[in-house]
Design a protein around this motif. Structure first.
Motif, PDB file in Angstrom:
ATOM      1  N   SER A  38      31.192   5.445   8.070  1.00  0.00           N
ATOM      2  CA  SER A  38      32.283   4.833   8.863  1.00  0.00           C
ATOM      3  C   SER A  38      33.264   5.704   9.523  1.00  0.00           C
ATOM      4  O   SER A  38      33.722   5.319  10.756  1.00  0.00           O
ATOM      5  CB  SER A  38      33.020   4.187   7.618  1.00  0.00           C
ATOM      6  N   VAL A  39      33.761   6.960   9.254  1.00  0.00           N
ATOM      7  CA  VAL A  39      34.517   7.671   9.754  1.00  0.00           C
ATOM      8  C   VAL A  39      33.848   8.031  11.177  1.00  0.00           C
ATOM      9  O   VAL A  39      34.560   8.130  12.243  1.00  0.00           O
ATOM     10  CB  VAL A  39      35.111   8.824   8.982  1.00  0.00           C
ATOM     11  N   ILE A  40      32.759   8.491  10.857  1.00  0.00           N
ATOM     12  CA  ILE A  40      31.998   9.023  12.156  1.00  0.00           C
ATOM     13  C   ILE A  40      31.899   7.893  13.383  1.00  0.00           C
ATOM     14  O   ILE A  40      32.106   8.208  14.468  1.00  0.00           O
ATOM     15  CB  ILE A  40      30.516   9.663  11.809  1.00  0.00           C
ATOM     16  N   LEU A  41      31.428   6.625  13.015  1.00  0.00           N
ATOM     17  CA  LEU A  41      31.435   5.522  13.717  1.00  0.00           C
ATOM     18  C   LEU A  41      32.897   5.211  14.641  1.00  0.00           C
ATOM     19  O   LEU A  41      33.178   4.996  15.459  1.00  0.00           O
ATOM     20  CB  LEU A  41      30.723   4.347  13.061  1.00  0.00           C
ATOM     21  N   GLY A  42      33.859   5.328  13.462  1.00  0.00           N
ATOM     22  CA  GLY A  42      35.209   4.903  14.030  1.00  0.00           C
ATOM     23  C   GLY A  42      35.714   6.051  15.091  1.00  0.00           C
ATOM     24  O   GLY A  42      36.480   5.662  15.908  1.00  0.00           O
ATOM     25  N   PHE A  43      35.308   7.460  14.679  1.00  0.00           N
ATOM     26  CA  PHE A  43      35.874   8.329  15.534  1.00  0.00           C
ATOM     27  C   PHE A  43      35.085   8.148  16.866  1.00  0.00           C
ATOM     28  O   PHE A  43      36.034   8.467  17.828  1.00  0.00           O
ATOM     29  CB  PHE A  43      35.603   9.605  14.772  1.00  0.00           C
ATOM     30  N   SER A  44      33.972   7.916  16.776  1.00  0.00           N
ATOM     31  CA  SER A  44      33.044   7.704  18.071  1.00  0.00           C
ATOM     32  C   SER A  44      33.733   6.851  18.919  1.00  0.00           C
ATOM     33  O   SER A  44      33.878   6.762  20.294  1.00  0.00           O
ATOM     34  CB  SER A  44      31.706   7.595  17.852  1.00  0.00           C
ATOM     35  N   GLY A  45      34.151   5.592  18.463  1.00  0.00           N
ATOM     36  CA  GLY A  45      34.580   4.548  19.090  1.00  0.00           C
ATOM     37  C   GLY A  45      36.048   4.558  19.309  1.00  0.00           C
ATOM     38  O   GLY A  45      36.417   4.455  20.590  1.00  0.00           O
ATOM     39  N   GLY A  46      36.725   5.423  18.725  1.00  0.00           N
ATOM     40  CA  GLY A  46      38.185   5.980  19.233  1.00  0.00           C
ATOM     41  C   GLY A  46      38.382   6.578  20.175  1.00  0.00           C
ATOM     42  O   GLY A  46      38.864   6.622  21.322  1.00  0.00           O
ATOM     43  N   ILE A  47      37.375   7.810  20.215  1.00  0.00           N
ATOM     44  CA  ILE A  47      37.435   8.709  21.266  1.00  0.00           C
ATOM     45  C   ILE A  47      36.863   7.985  22.716  1.00  0.00           C
ATOM     46  O   ILE A  47      37.133   8.378  23.813  1.00  0.00           O
ATOM     47  CB  ILE A  47      36.572   9.977  20.991  1.00  0.00           C
ATOM     48  N   MET A  48      35.912   7.101  22.498  1.00  0.00           N
ATOM     49  CA  MET A  48      35.407   6.371  23.551  1.00  0.00           C
ATOM     50  C   MET A  48      36.405   5.571  24.266  1.00  0.00           C
ATOM     51  O   MET A  48      36.401   5.601  25.560  1.00  0.00           O
ATOM     52  CB  MET A  48      34.068   5.636  23.187  1.00  0.00           C
ATOM     53  N   LEU A  49      37.001   4.936  23.344  1.00  0.00           N
ATOM     54  CA  LEU A  49      38.263   3.872  23.998  1.00  0.00           C
ATOM     55  C   LEU A  49      39.212   4.969  24.797  1.00  0.00           C
ATOM     56  O   LEU A  49      39.638   4.433  26.004  1.00  0.00           O
ATOM     57  CB  LEU A  49      38.864   3.409  22.869  1.00  0.00           C
ATOM     58  N   SER A  50      39.406   5.900  24.064  1.00  0.00           N
ATOM     59  CA  SER A  50      40.459   6.863  24.894  1.00  0.00           C
ATOM     60  C   SER A  50      40.028   7.576  26.131  1.00  0.00           C
ATOM     61  O   SER A  50      40.683   7.333  27.079  1.00  0.00           O
ATOM     62  CB  SER A  50      40.934   8.023  23.790  1.00  0.00           C
ATOM     63  N   ILE A  51      38.631   7.877  26.371  1.00  0.00           N
ATOM     64  CA  ILE A  51      38.213   8.281  27.529  1.00  0.00           C
ATOM     65  C   ILE A  51      37.995   7.274  28.574  1.00  0.00           C
ATOM     66  O   ILE A  51      38.254   7.340  29.913  1.00  0.00           O
ATOM     67  CB  ILE A  51      36.710   9.091  27.312  1.00  0.00           C
ATOM     68  N   ILE A  52      37.597   6.016  28.028  1.00  0.00           N
ATOM     69  CA  ILE A  52      37.640   4.950  29.014  1.00  0.00           C
ATOM     70  C   ILE A  52      38.797   4.526  29.678  1.00  0.00           C
ATOM     71  O   ILE A  52      39.120   4.332  30.870  1.00  0.00           O
ATOM     72  CB  ILE A  52      36.983   3.529  28.262  1.00  0.00           C
ATOM     73  N   CYS A  53      39.846   4.476  28.768  1.00  0.00           N
ATOM     74  CA  CYS A  53      41.467   4.093  29.358  1.00  0.00           C
ATOM     75  C   CYS A  53      41.955   5.084  30.125  1.00  0.00           C
ATOM     76  O   CYS A  53      42.852   4.664  30.833  1.00  0.00           O
ATOM     77  CB  CYS A  53      42.064   3.415  27.946  1.00  0.00           C
ATOM     78  N   PHE A  54      41.724   6.373  29.614  1.00  0.00           N
ATOM     79  CA  PHE A  54      42.761   7.545  30.349  1.00  0.00           C
ATOM     80  C   PHE A  54      41.904   8.158  31.220  1.00  0.00           C
ATOM     81  O   PHE A  54      42.612   9.294  31.981  1.00  0.00           O
ATOM     82  CB  PHE A  54      43.328   8.145  29.166  1.00  0.00           C
ATOM     83  N   ASP A  55      40.431   8.149  31.346  1.00  0.00           N
ATOM     84  CA  ASP A  55      40.057   8.834  32.410  1.00  0.00           C
ATOM     85  C   ASP A  55      38.996   8.130  33.255  1.00  0.00           C
ATOM     86  O   ASP A  55      39.173   7.905  34.419  1.00  0.00           O
ATOM     87  CB  ASP A  55      38.714   9.946  31.684  1.00  0.00           C
ATOM     88  N   LEU A  56      38.057   7.296  32.576  1.00  0.00           N
ATOM     89  CA  LEU A  56      37.033   6.672  33.491  1.00  0.00           C
ATOM     90  C   LEU A  56      37.630   5.513  34.448  1.00  0.00           C
ATOM     91  O   LEU A  56      37.596   5.459  35.805  1.00  0.00           O
ATOM     92  CB  LEU A  56      36.018   5.807  32.751  1.00  0.00           C
ATOM     93  N   ILE A  57      38.375   4.524  33.934  1.00  0.00           N
ATOM     94  CA  ILE A  57      38.999   3.477  34.402  1.00  0.00           C
ATOM     95  C   ILE A  57      40.258   4.006  35.526  1.00  0.00           C
ATOM     96  O   ILE A  57      40.086   3.592  36.563  1.00  0.00           O
ATOM     97  CB  ILE A  57      39.411   2.167  33.558  1.00  0.00           C
ATOM     98  N   PRO A  58      40.992   4.834  35.101  1.00  0.00           N
ATOM     99  CA  PRO A  58      42.009   5.309  36.087  1.00  0.00           C
ATOM    100  C   PRO A  58      41.354   6.070  37.356  1.00  0.00           C
ATOM    101  O   PRO A  58      41.900   5.944  38.303  1.00  0.00           O
ATOM    102  CB  PRO A  58      42.951   6.300  35.228  1.00  0.00           C
TER     103      PRO A  58
END
Length: 247
Positions: A38-58
């Protein structure tokens, strides 16, 4: 090394090595405890959200403007929605017969293989912007592929498939990321407008996978607040990455 070749190799490595790592762990040690997974999946989802919102889309918006970035974002989310309608989800089956376990493992492998193509597209498109963004996304997706490899391996082993064949199937499921990465970097190099749409598309596919699979599965396996802890930690790490290594 040629950027196109480098992006393709990174896609192959992120996909193949990510899924095979999960398969090997399952073959050698069995499934990880649900709280840890659960921690691994959550961590993957959290870091993915961050990269999407602060890197990819901008970056997609910066390259050619908001309309092109949003067009790609919406298109990516719609495409993954359609794909998800026709392939099995990564949840475990409750069947206990060997033939059903084998079928479940094969269907999961097919479904996750189809998901690997747009993930590879995201890697390739990111390399079209620069090596830094490409490497960031490669590492993050490789981490995400780890539990996918476990999801494929577990039912195959329960169905009586040999360990060597199980590991091989988990490896093959991630390989389409290579062709996807090649397609992504070729498309991204055509023009700024197309690069913007492609970046948005990559962000849309990643956003769908994160919200539809990673975060829900993390909460499904959560023990206490393990999923929330993993997600928050992942977002924080992603913010630190974006701050220390800006594009």
């Amino acid at each position: 090394m040629n950027t196109i070749l480098w992006a393709t190799l990174m896609g192959l490595m992120a996909g193949g090595l990510g899924t095979i790592s999960g398969g090997l762990i399952t073959v050698w040690f069995g499934r990880l405890r649900e709280g840890l997974l659960s921690v691994i999946l959550g961590f993957s989802g959290g870091i993915m959200l961050s990269i999407i919102c602060f890197d990819l889309i901008p970056e997609a918006i910066r390259v050619a403007g908001l309309p092109y970035g949003l067009l790609g974002l919406i298109g990516g989310a719609i495409m993954l929605t359609l794909v998800d309608l026709y392939i099995p989800h990564s949840h475990e089956t409750a069947e206990d017969k060997k033939s059903h376990f084998i079928r479940a493992g094969i269907l999961l492998a097919i479904g996750l293989t189809m998901h690997s193509l747009p993930e590879g597209l995201a890697v390739g498109t990111s390399f079209a912007v620069g090596h830094l963004l490409g490497l960031k996304l490669t590492l993050i997706i490789a981490l995400q592929k780890f539990p996918e490899g476990m999801a494929i391996a577990a039912p195959l082993l329960l169905g009586g498939i040999s360990r060597s064949r199980t590991v091989l199937y988990t490896f093959l499921a991630g390989l389409p990321m290579g062709p996807g990465a090649l397609l992504g970097i070729l498309i991204g190099g055509i023009s700024p407008n197309i690069l913007s749409v492609a970046l948005g598309f990559a962000g849309g596919t990643m956003l769908f996978i994160t919200c539809d699979s990673l975060i829900p599965d993390a909460h499904r396996l959560s023990q206490g607040h393990t999923a929330t802890f993993g997600i928050v930690t992942g977002v924080i790490v992603g913010i630190i990455f974006s701050y220390l290594w800006p594009l």
